[in-house]
Design a protein around this motif. Structure first.
Motif, PDB file in Angstrom:
ATOM      1  N   GLY B  25      -3.305   4.138  -9.219  1.00 42.10           N
ATOM      2  CA  GLY B  25      -3.350   2.893  -8.961  1.00 42.10           C
ATOM      3  C   GLY B  25      -2.618   2.284  -7.841  1.00 42.10           C
ATOM      4  O   GLY B  25      -2.960   0.540  -7.279  1.00 42.10           O
ATOM      5  N   VAL B  26      -2.151   2.808  -7.282  1.00 44.85           N
ATOM      6  CA  VAL B  26      -1.310   2.372  -5.999  1.00 44.85           C
ATOM      7  C   VAL B  26      -2.273   2.758  -4.236  1.00 44.85           C
ATOM      8  O   VAL B  26      -2.299   4.459  -3.914  1.00 44.85           O
ATOM      9  N   GLN B  27      -2.731   2.087  -3.564  1.00 45.47           N
ATOM     10  CA  GLN B  27      -3.275   2.298  -2.351  1.00 45.47           C
ATOM     11  C   GLN B  27      -2.310   2.761  -1.308  1.00 45.47           C
ATOM     12  O   GLN B  27      -1.153   1.594  -0.919  1.00 45.47           O
ATOM     13  N   GLU B  47       7.655  -1.825   5.971  1.00 43.00           N
ATOM     14  CA  GLU B  47       8.744  -2.121   4.806  1.00 43.00           C
ATOM     15  C   GLU B  47       8.704  -0.939   3.798  1.00 43.00           C
ATOM     16  O   GLU B  47       7.905  -0.098   3.873  1.00 43.00           O
ATOM     17  N   ASN B  48       9.708  -1.579   2.721  1.00 45.57           N
ATOM     18  CA  ASN B  48       9.820  -0.304   1.290  1.00 45.57           C
ATOM     19  C   ASN B  48       8.486   0.074   1.180  1.00 45.57           C
ATOM     20  O   ASN B  48       7.685  -0.896   0.571  1.00 45.57           O
ATOM     21  N   GLY B  49       7.494   1.501   0.897  1.00 45.68           N
ATOM     22  CA  GLY B  49       6.372   1.647  -0.001  1.00 45.68           C
ATOM     23  C   GLY B  49       5.811   1.268   0.945  1.00 45.68           C
ATOM     24  O   GLY B  49       4.405   1.285   0.596  1.00 45.68           O
ATOM     25  N   ALA B  50       5.639   1.093   2.605  1.00 43.02           N
ATOM     26  CA  ALA B  50       4.804   0.462   3.549  1.00 43.02           C
ATOM     27  C   ALA B  50       4.272   1.620   3.963  1.00 43.02           C
ATOM     28  O   ALA B  50       2.576   1.850   4.368  1.00 43.02           O
ATOM     29  N   GLY B  51       4.736   2.864   3.459  1.00 44.85           N
ATOM     30  CA  GLY B  51       3.480   4.351   3.714  1.00 44.85           C
ATOM     31  C   GLY B  51       4.091   5.172   4.963  1.00 44.85           C
ATOM     32  O   GLY B  51       2.876   6.253   4.766  1.00 44.85           O
ATOM     33  N   LYS B  52       4.631   4.802   5.196  1.00 46.39           N
ATOM     34  CA  LYS B  52       5.395   6.013   6.214  1.00 46.39           C
ATOM     35  C   LYS B  52       5.791   7.595   5.352  1.00 46.39           C
ATOM     36  O   LYS B  52       5.194   8.326   5.982  1.00 46.39           O
ATOM     37  N   SER B  53       6.705   7.453   4.307  1.00 50.33           N
ATOM     38  CA  SER B  53       7.038   8.768   3.939  1.00 50.33           C
ATOM     39  C   SER B  53       5.530   9.386   3.731  1.00 50.33           C
ATOM     40  O   SER B  53       5.194  10.383   3.393  1.00 50.33           O
ATOM     41  N   ALA B  94      12.518  15.937   5.692  1.00 44.23           N
ATOM     42  CA  ALA B  94      11.771  15.227   4.261  1.00 44.23           C
ATOM     43  C   ALA B  94      13.299  13.985   4.209  1.00 44.23           C
ATOM     44  O   ALA B  94      14.033  14.050   4.056  1.00 44.23           O
ATOM     45  N   GLN B  95      12.926  12.535   3.247  1.00 42.47           N
ATOM     46  CA  GLN B  95      13.482  11.768   3.259  1.00 42.47           C
ATOM     47  C   GLN B  95      14.833  11.965   2.193  1.00 42.47           C
ATOM     48  O   GLN B  95      16.525  12.230   2.816  1.00 42.47           O
ATOM     49  N   GLU B  96      14.240  12.494   1.150  1.00 47.60           N
ATOM     50  CA  GLU B  96      15.071  13.463   0.446  1.00 47.60           C
ATOM     51  C   GLU B  96      14.845  15.041   0.577  1.00 47.60           C
ATOM     52  O   GLU B  96      14.417  15.849   0.762  1.00 47.60           O
ATOM     53  N   PHE B 404      10.076   8.248 -10.318  1.00 44.69           N
ATOM     54  CA  PHE B 404       9.571   9.517  -8.690  1.00 44.69           C
ATOM     55  C   PHE B 404       8.425   8.564  -7.831  1.00 44.69           C
ATOM     56  O   PHE B 404       7.888   9.063  -6.819  1.00 44.69           O
ATOM     57  N   THR B 405       7.455   7.605  -8.154  1.00 47.55           N
ATOM     58  CA  THR B 405       6.072   7.456  -7.648  1.00 47.55           C
ATOM     59  C   THR B 405       6.536   6.831  -6.465  1.00 47.55           C
ATOM     60  O   THR B 405       6.174   5.700  -5.703  1.00 47.55           O
ATOM     61  N   LEU B 406       7.559   5.854  -6.147  1.00 46.73           N
ATOM     62  CA  LEU B 406       8.628   4.342  -5.977  1.00 46.73           C
ATOM     63  C   LEU B 406       8.441   5.299  -4.704  1.00 46.73           C
ATOM     64  O   LEU B 406       9.296   6.113  -4.197  1.00 46.73           O
ATOM     65  N   SER B 407       8.530   4.326  -3.061  1.00 49.11           N
ATOM     66  CA  SER B 407       9.164   4.329  -2.255  1.00 49.11           C
ATOM     67  C   SER B 407      10.467   4.616  -1.988  1.00 49.11           C
ATOM     68  O   SER B 407      11.688   4.279  -3.221  1.00 49.11           O
ATOM     69  N   GLY B 408      11.774   5.720  -1.651  1.00 42.47           N
ATOM     70  CA  GLY B 408      12.758   5.500  -1.068  1.00 42.47           C
ATOM     71  C   GLY B 408      13.549   4.302  -1.210  1.00 42.47           C
ATOM     72  O   GLY B 408      14.382   4.106  -2.018  1.00 42.47           O
ATOM     73  N   GLY B 409      12.794   3.309  -0.816  1.00 39.58           N
ATOM     74  CA  GLY B 409      13.982   1.941  -1.006  1.00 39.58           C
ATOM     75  C   GLY B 409      13.859   1.248  -2.124  1.00 39.58           C
ATOM     76  O   GLY B 409      14.366   0.904  -2.425  1.00 39.58           O
ATOM     77  N   ASN B 410      12.572   1.470  -2.609  1.00 47.08           N
ATOM     78  CA  ASN B 410      12.627   0.827  -4.215  1.00 47.08           C
ATOM     79  C   ASN B 410      12.984   1.824  -4.772  1.00 47.08           C
ATOM     80  O   ASN B 410      13.447   1.110  -5.506  1.00 47.08           O
ATOM     81  N   GLN B 411      12.934   3.329  -4.919  1.00 50.54           N
ATOM     82  CA  GLN B 411      14.000   3.258  -5.713  1.00 50.54           C
ATOM     83  C   GLN B 411      15.593   2.879  -5.706  1.00 50.54           C
ATOM     84  O   GLN B 411      16.281   2.580  -6.647  1.00 50.54           O
ATOM     85  N   ARG B 434      20.963   2.378   1.382  1.00 52.34           N
ATOM     86  CA  ARG B 434      20.856   3.401   1.929  1.00 52.34           C
ATOM     87  C   ARG B 434      18.981   3.171   2.147  1.00 52.34           C
ATOM     88  O   ARG B 434      18.814   3.509   0.899  1.00 52.34           O
ATOM     89  N   GLY B 435      18.446   3.599   3.467  1.00 53.94           N
ATOM     90  CA  GLY B 435      16.956   3.745   2.963  1.00 53.94           C
ATOM     91  C   GLY B 435      16.055   1.787   2.231  1.00 53.94           C
ATOM     92  O   GLY B 435      15.019   2.610   1.991  1.00 53.94           O
ATOM     93  N   VAL B 436      16.863   1.072   2.133  1.00 51.44           N
ATOM     94  CA  VAL B 436      16.445  -0.033   1.967  1.00 51.44           C
ATOM     95  C   VAL B 436      15.732  -0.993   3.412  1.00 51.44           C
ATOM     96  O   VAL B 436      16.583  -0.725   3.871  1.00 51.44           O
TER      97      VAL B 436
HETATM   98  N1  LIG Z   1       3.334  10.003  -5.546  1.00 51.28           N
HETATM   99  C1  LIG Z   1       3.330   9.518  -6.401  1.00 51.28           C
HETATM  100  N2  LIG Z   1       2.780   9.132  -6.271  1.00 51.28           N
HETATM  101  C2  LIG Z   1       2.524   7.062  -7.229  1.00 51.28           C
HETATM  102  N3  LIG Z   1       3.067   6.776  -6.767  1.00 51.28           N
HETATM  103  C3  LIG Z   1       3.123   7.057  -5.083  1.00 51.28           C
HETATM  104  C4  LIG Z   1       3.932   8.512  -4.774  1.00 51.28           C
HETATM  105  N4  LIG Z   1       4.015   8.805  -3.794  1.00 51.28           N
HETATM  106  C5  LIG Z   1       4.248   7.289  -3.071  1.00 51.28           C
HETATM  107  N5  LIG Z   1       4.030   6.686  -3.674  1.00 51.28           N
HETATM  108  C6  LIG Z   1       3.125   4.888  -3.424  1.00 51.28           C
HETATM  109  O1  LIG Z   1       2.881   5.160  -2.167  1.00 51.28           O
HETATM  110  C7  LIG Z   1       3.325   3.421  -1.507  1.00 51.28           C
HETATM  111  C8  LIG Z   1       3.731   4.062  -0.195  1.00 51.28           C
HETATM  112  O2  LIG Z   1       4.901   4.853  -0.571  1.00 51.28           O
HETATM  113  P1  LIG Z   1       5.601   6.125   0.806  1.00 51.28           P
HETATM  114  O3  LIG Z   1       7.381   6.662  -0.132  1.00 51.28           O
HETATM  115  O4  LIG Z   1       5.238   6.400   1.252  1.00 51.28           O
HETATM  116  O5  LIG Z   1       6.584   4.393   1.152  1.00 51.28           O
HETATM  117  P2  LIG Z   1       7.579   4.227   2.480  1.00 51.28           P
HETATM  118  O6  LIG Z   1       6.702   3.708   3.758  1.00 51.28           O
HETATM  119  O7  LIG Z   1       8.219   6.076   3.071  1.00 51.28           O
HETATM  120  O8  LIG Z   1       9.011   3.275   2.095  1.00 51.28           O
HETATM  121  P3  LIG Z   1      10.504   3.722   2.109  1.00 51.28           P
HETATM  122  O9  LIG Z   1      11.174   2.578   3.305  1.00 51.28           O
HETATM  123  O10 LIG Z   1      10.984   2.468   0.809  1.00 51.28           O
HETATM  124  O11 LIG Z   1      10.612   4.961   1.836  1.00 51.28           O
HETATM  125  C9  LIG Z   1       4.587   2.986  -2.209  1.00 51.28           C
HETATM  126  O12 LIG Z   1       4.039   1.919  -3.100  1.00 51.28           O
HETATM  127  C10 LIG Z   1       4.327   4.336  -3.270  1.00 51.28           C
HETATM  128  O13 LIG Z   1       4.984   3.980  -4.974  1.00 51.28           O
END
Ligand SMILES: Nc1ncnc2c1ncn2[C@@H]1O[C@H](COP(=O)(O)OP(=O)(O)OP(=O)(O)O)[C@@H](O)[C@H]1O
Ligand SMILES: [Mg+2]
Lengths: 330, 511
Positions: B25-27, B47-53, B94-96, B404-411, B434-436
């Protein structure tokens, strides 16, 4: 409830579209759908299938496997593997009969369960305090326990004359339901409750998912892992007693291969062999699935040789779906 | 591989046209278009979760985009695996980090590209190749050391060597400096510039905006999965980036300090703490309401002090008291009972159960209080987790998702919520941010300060010197397992802390 079983897509905040059918969904509910499909197919293909007698018979026949598979689920979710349950099953049956003959039927039944619990505790100690890999530890224990059972029986069948030992008779209790089936339902309910609702259950998931994080969270990892082996042993003991009591006799080689069938049922249900994920309902589905496959071969008169081929193929299918879903996460 | 060596920023190398990606459900990315010039250092911020990774992983074949076009070297591509991307010269750090910890540096560097003679790995040939690689990269890591035994900074180098060994022409670096000390980050920048001079294109993801501004040629800002702007770094400022990342300006970073009254009692006192050769006799006190910062180089023993106090590692000697009472934390369980909470350095290995939801993770150490007769009360559990999640700035509802579905910062925020849930008397925070992202950092800083103001003691370990200086009422400096400096508030400056850490000045032993 929060996801016990990894179905999370619906929990993410909705942004736009509905979640698509994904591999995860396939893994989560695929086996349930297959079970229903098999059920419908068998109902159509064989008139003998959808009868109360046949269905209750299936339940009765699955009592030992179902109970053992519940224990196996706990062990596997906690990140371990228990290969000793078949040997425990045999020894428990043998000991129950021996003790019943020496003292009395009730003590015999308790002794059988006690043996299972005891060996389970030993397994737990080997894996935690002894820091042994659970695969190896329980394999060794299985050989030891099997040997003990042989030594106790001298290789021959132990028969109990006293009729009150038949605490789990083949005859029905009420309307076709046997005591063994009732025992299975109770064990499943308790195991489900423990894993899904109690703090211990949460710890089991945490320990199987990341033992170090669990330890740093103040969880007694060894106690939790040890307890899963103890419960698995207890389950195997109970299953052994049920079967011995059903036929008033026991042999040292009873239940051969049961440990692998139990693991197969757990995995087919969709519980991950890697630990940290899974559920009792999945195991129930897995056990029923295997049971229906067997029943179907039986009713349709197909050569039972092929049953093993089908079972093996099912395991391959279940595990590869799990592996795909897992790969996509990393 | 097709890139001409030594070419500088010249023409597009990678082009993204309307790239979208969703997870359930996450774009994660929607309709992102941008161009990465050959030989440039191209930063991604957000921001955390912006989609960079997610963007980085798509580039490097870790995941596949749902829609849009990815054009590399003028060719539309769709990498099915990291291997596919590597054939095109694209790889990711990778981030991890993804090393095989039990195997040696040598094996890790050449994993999958070993020299073989008739299918047998030729160790001699590998070692010769390794020597050439050391020359080319300038990194001299001991080839037979297990990768897991390397310090984080060296593991990072190992990853870079790995990329060079595979002849990568574009390297995505996802937060490479998170967890690196300032000096090591500086070395990494020099390495990155050297790679650039060699013609390698770098996609650089970071939350350290000053770093981004000084290193990058071009910056792309992402917000909520959307492309906000791609512009030359020279035209950006810290504030301009923050404004586009958060959609609001950020004025103050560190809240004002409120040191505890001089008669505040000690919540923690440690005397003569020894653990092997990594902690060699440490005395320290943390008073109620006090934030004590611990600075030092990576490997100076700070995390080991934290872990020994928490009972996570065995200690050889040392007396520990919490609120004046002697405790003997033989295990984390004991320490937690005594009112100590540890926020571990590595969220993936020591902190979180990745498969479980944030709710489960946040409440894991606190289930006794959220259950009756060992039966968990799911509503209370969810409510408590949501409340804590909100306090650390986790967007509402995100705590329900598997970690595992959260972005690094949200973890990291989940980890924080978990550590703080039962308001410990002492919080030992090892690299808490770290990573926030910058916005969430501000929230976490405010949280730490307000908890301290309410009487909690905080032992803050951070490789970001700015963070230690900005928050701590007192700064301790460690070097080689010993405390080598103590600075009261106001005395601590970047200069004197760093020189103590490096051993230029040995201030008096302190507590
Ligand atoms: N494998 C996955 N399954 C479900 N959702 C995911 C998955 N990987 C990432 N997401 C979601 O996609 C969105 C973007 O995540 P992404 O890891 O690209 O963020 P980010 O910009 O790298 O953040 P951060 O700075 O915290 O590392 C987030 O809402 C994350 O929860
Ligand atoms: Mg990221």
């Amino acid at each position: 409830m929060t996801a016990h079983d990894g179905s999370y897509a619906a929990e993410a905040p909705p942004r736009g579209f509905a979640p698509r059918v994904s591999l995860d969904a396939l893994r989560d509910y695929g086996v349930l759908i297959s079970l229903v499909a098999l059920f419908v197919a068998l109902s159509i293909a064989s008139s003998a299938f959808l009868t109360q007698t046949n269905l209750l018979n299936i339940l009765d026949q699955q009592a030992d496997l179902g109970i053992i598979a519940c224990g196996a689920t706990l062990v596997i979710v906690a990140g371990g593997l228990d290969l000793s349950v078949a040997a425990i099953f045999a020894l428990a049956g043998v000991m129950a009969c021996k003790v019943a003959n020496e003292t009395g039927p009730l003590l015999g039944i308790l002794a059988g369960c006690g043996v299972g619990l005891g060996v389970g505790v030993l397994n737990g100690l080997l894996v935690t305090v002894g820091r042994m890999n659970s695969f190896i530890a329980t394999l060794a224990m299985s050989i030891i326990v099997g040997g003990v059972a042989l030594a106790v029986t001298g290789g021959s069948q132990v028969i109990v004359e006293d009729d009150s030992f038949r605490f789990f008779p083949q005859d029905a209790l009420v309307s076709g339901l046997t005591r063994a089936s009732v025992a299975l339902v109770i064990v499943v309910t308790v195991a489900w409750f423990v894993l899904a609702r109690t703090t211990f259950g949460r710890y089991v998931y945490a320990v199987g998912g990341n033992a170090e994080a669990a330890r740093l969270s103040g969880i007694r990892v060894n106690v939790v892992r040890g307890a899963t082996f103890a419960l698995s042993g207890l389950g195997a003991g109970l299953a052994g007693v049920i079967v011995a009591s059903r036929v008033s006799s026991a042999t040292a080689d009873a239940g051969a291969g049961l440990e692998l069938t139990a693991i197969a049922a757990v995995v087919i249900g969709g519980t991950s062999i890697a630990g940290g994920e899974g559920a009792i309902w999945r195991t129930v589905v897995g056990v029923l699935f295997l049971a229906l496959v067997g029943n179907g071969f039986n009713l349709l008169g197909v050569d039972p040789l092929y049953e093993r081929v089908v079972t093996g193929a099912l395991i391959v299918l279940a595990v590869s779906i799990d592996a795909w879903a897992r790969r996509r996460r990393s | 591989m097709s890139a001409p060596r030594g070419s500088t920023s010249s023409g597009p190398y990678v082009e993204l046209r309307g790239i979208s990606k969703r997870f359930g459900g996450v774009q994660a990315l929607s309709d992102v278009s941008l161009t990465i010039a050959r030989g440039s250092i191209h930063a991604l911020v957000g921001e955390n979760g912006a989609g960079k990774s997610t963007l980085g992983k798509i580039l490097a074949g870790g995941i596949q985009h749902d829609a849009g076009e990815l054009i590399v070297g003028g060719r539309a591509v769709r990498y099915r695996s990291p291997h596919d991307a590597l054939v095109d010269g694209v790889t990711i750090i990778a981030q991890e980090l993804a090393l095989v910890p039990q195997r040696t540096v040598l094996e890790n560097v050449f994993l999958g590209v070993e020299s073989r003679t008739l299918g047998v790995v030729d160790r001699r040939a590998l070692l010769r190749r390794y020597e050439r690689l050391v020359e080319r990269s300038g990194f001299a890591l001991p080839p037979s050391m297990p990768a897991g035994a390397l310090r984080l900074a060296d593991q990072q180098k190992l990853e870079i060597m790995r990329a060079i060994a595979r002849d990568a022409r574009l390297i995505v670096m996802d937060e490479p400096t998170a967890g690196l000390a300032t000096d090591e980050a500086k070395k990494l920048f020099a390495d990155i510039r050297r790679l650039q001079a060699d013609g390698v294109t770098i996609v650089y993801v970071s939350h350290f905006l000053d770093e981004v501004l000084s290193l990058a040629d071009t910056v792309t800002v992402l917000r909520d999965g959307c492309h906000v702007r791609t512009a030359p770094a020279a035209g950006e400022t810290r504030d301009s980036l923050i404004g586009s990342m958060l959609g609001r300006p950020l004025t103050t970073v560190f809240p004002p300090k409120a040191p505890p009254p001089p008669d505040a009692p000690a919540v923690l006192s440690v005397r003569g703490l020894v653990r092997g050769r990594v902690v060699r006799g440490v005395d320290l006190d943390v008073r109620a309401g006090e934030i004590v910062g611990m600075a030092g180089l990576i490997g100076s023993g700070r995390s080991e002090v934290a872990r020994a106090i928490y009972g996570a590692d065995h200690r050889d000697a040392g007396a520990i008291s919490v609120c004046g009472r002697r405790v003997d934390p033989r295990s984390p369980r004991h320490a937690a009972r005594a009112g100590i909470s540890l926020l571990p350095e590595s969220r993936k290995h020591d902190g979180l159960v990745m498969l479980r939801s944030g709710v489960e993770n946040i409440t894991l150490p606190h289930l006794d209080g959220l259950s009756r007769a060992h039966v968990v009360a799911p509503r209370r559990q969810r409510g408590a987790a949501a409340q804590m999640g909100a306090r650390v700035g986790l967007r509402a509802g995100r705590e329900r998702a598997p970690v595992f579905t959260l972005s690094g910062g949200n973890q990291q925020k989940v980890l924080f919520a978990k550590a703080l849930m039962h308001e410990p008397r002492l919080l030992i925070a090892d690299e808490p941010t770290r990573g926030v992202d910058v916005g969430a950092k501000e929230a976490i800083y405010e949280l730490i300060v307000s908890l301290a103001a309410a009487g909690m003691g905080v032992l803050l370990i951070s490789s970001e010197l700015e963070e230690v200086l900005g928050l701590a009422h007192r700064v301790l400096v460690m070097r080689e397992g010993r405390l080598v400096g103590a600075f009261a508030d106001g005395e601590a400056t970047e200069g004197n802390v760093m020189s103590a850490a490096f051993g230029a000045v040995a201030e008096g032993r302190s507590r």
